[in-house]
Enzyme design. Structure first.
Site, PDB file in Angstrom:
ATOM      1  N   SER A   3      74.616  93.172 123.423  1.00  0.00           N
ATOM      2  CA  SER A   3      74.555  94.211 124.703  1.00  0.00           C
ATOM      3  C   SER A   3      73.132  94.643 124.510  1.00  0.00           C
ATOM      4  O   SER A   3      72.459  94.635 123.311  1.00  0.00           O
ATOM      5  CB  SER A   3      75.437  95.132 124.321  1.00  0.00           C
TER       6      SER A   3
ATOM      7  N   TYR B 144      78.111 102.508 118.823  1.00  0.00           N
ATOM      8  CA  TYR B 144      78.219 101.428 119.447  1.00  0.00           C
ATOM      9  C   TYR B 144      76.921 100.686 119.378  1.00  0.00           C
ATOM     10  O   TYR B 144      77.028  99.317 119.121  1.00  0.00           O
ATOM     11  CB  TYR B 144      78.527 101.651 121.058  1.00  0.00           C
TER      12      TYR B 144
END
Length: 193
Positions: free
Chosen positions: A134, A147
C-alpha cells in the site's frame, strides 16, 4: 496460482483479470459464500478457478491453499499475498485489538503465505511471490500509523527477500494508492470510514 483475499477488491480484480488470460487459480478467503460466487463467475467466463476457505491468520490454511494448487495443477507458479484489514485510529486511542488483527492479517498472513509457497518454489526451482502492500506505508498520515507500519514491514520483508533470492524465486511488491474496495468496511468508526 494462489490468491489470498480473493473475494473482493484488489484480490478479486486480480483473479478475474488473470482468468481472461487462462491463469489457473486457487482462490482463498474467509467467507465461503463469496468464494463460491467469485469462483462461479470465473468459471462462467470459461476459466479455471478452485476455492478454499482460507484464514491467513492460520498457517495451516495457507499450507492447504498452496497444496491444493499443487494437487490440482501439478505446480504453483505464483503466490499472491493480498488479504488485508485496516483499523484506522489514532495511536493514543489504543485500539490494541485492531493492532493485533492488522499484525496477524497484514504482516503475519504475508509471512505465512510466503512460508507455505517457498518450499514448493524451491523444489520447482522457480516461482513468483507477489505481496500487495500500500502507498500508506510510504505516505504516513494521522490515524494510519499502525496500518502504515504493517505495510512498511511487508515492504521491508519483500525487499529483503528480493536481495536474498538467487533469482529462481522472484518477488514483487505492489503498492496501490487508494482503491475503492471493501477494505474500508474494516474501519469500525463510521466517521473515520
Amino acid at each position: 496460482m494462489a490468491i489470498t483475499g480473493a473475494i473482493s477488491g484488489v484480490g478479486k480484480a486480480i483473479a478475474v483479470e488473470l482468468a481472461k488470460y487462462g491463469a489457473k487459480k486457487v482462490l482463498g478467503a474467509r467467507t465461503e459464500a463469496s468464494l463460491i460466487e467469485v469462483a462461479q463467475h470465473i468459471r462462467e467466463s470459461g476459466a479455471e478457478a478452485m476455492k478454499l476457505v482460507t484464514d491467513v491468520n492460520k498457517k495451516e490454511d495457507l499450507l492447504q491453499l498452496v497444496h491444493s494448487a499443487v494437487d490440482a495443477y501439478g505446480r504453483l507458479d505464483v503466490m499472491i499475498n493480498n488479504a488485508g484489514v485496516a483499523h484506522i485510529s489514532r495511536i493514543d486511542e489504543l485500539d490494541v485489538d485492531g493492532w493485533e488483527d492488522m499484525i496477524d492479517t497484514n504482516l503475519k498472513g504475508v509471512l505465512y503465505g510466503m512460508a507455505a509457497a517457498m518450499p514448493v518454489f524451491k523444489r520447482q526451482q522457480s516461482g513468483h511471490m507477489i505481496n500487495i502492500i500500500s502507498t500508506s506505508g510510504l505516505r504516513i498520515v494521522p490515524t494510519q500509523g499502525v496500518y502504515a507500519s504493517n505495510k512498511n514491514a511487508v515492504r521491508t520483508l519483500t525487499e529483503a527477500f528480493r536481495q536474498e533470492s538467487d533469482g529462481n524465486i522472484r518477488i514483487t511488491g505492489i503498492s496501490p494508492g487508494y482503491v475503492k474496495t471493501n477494505l474500508v468496511n474494516t474501519v469500525k468508526d463510521e466517521v473515520k470510514r
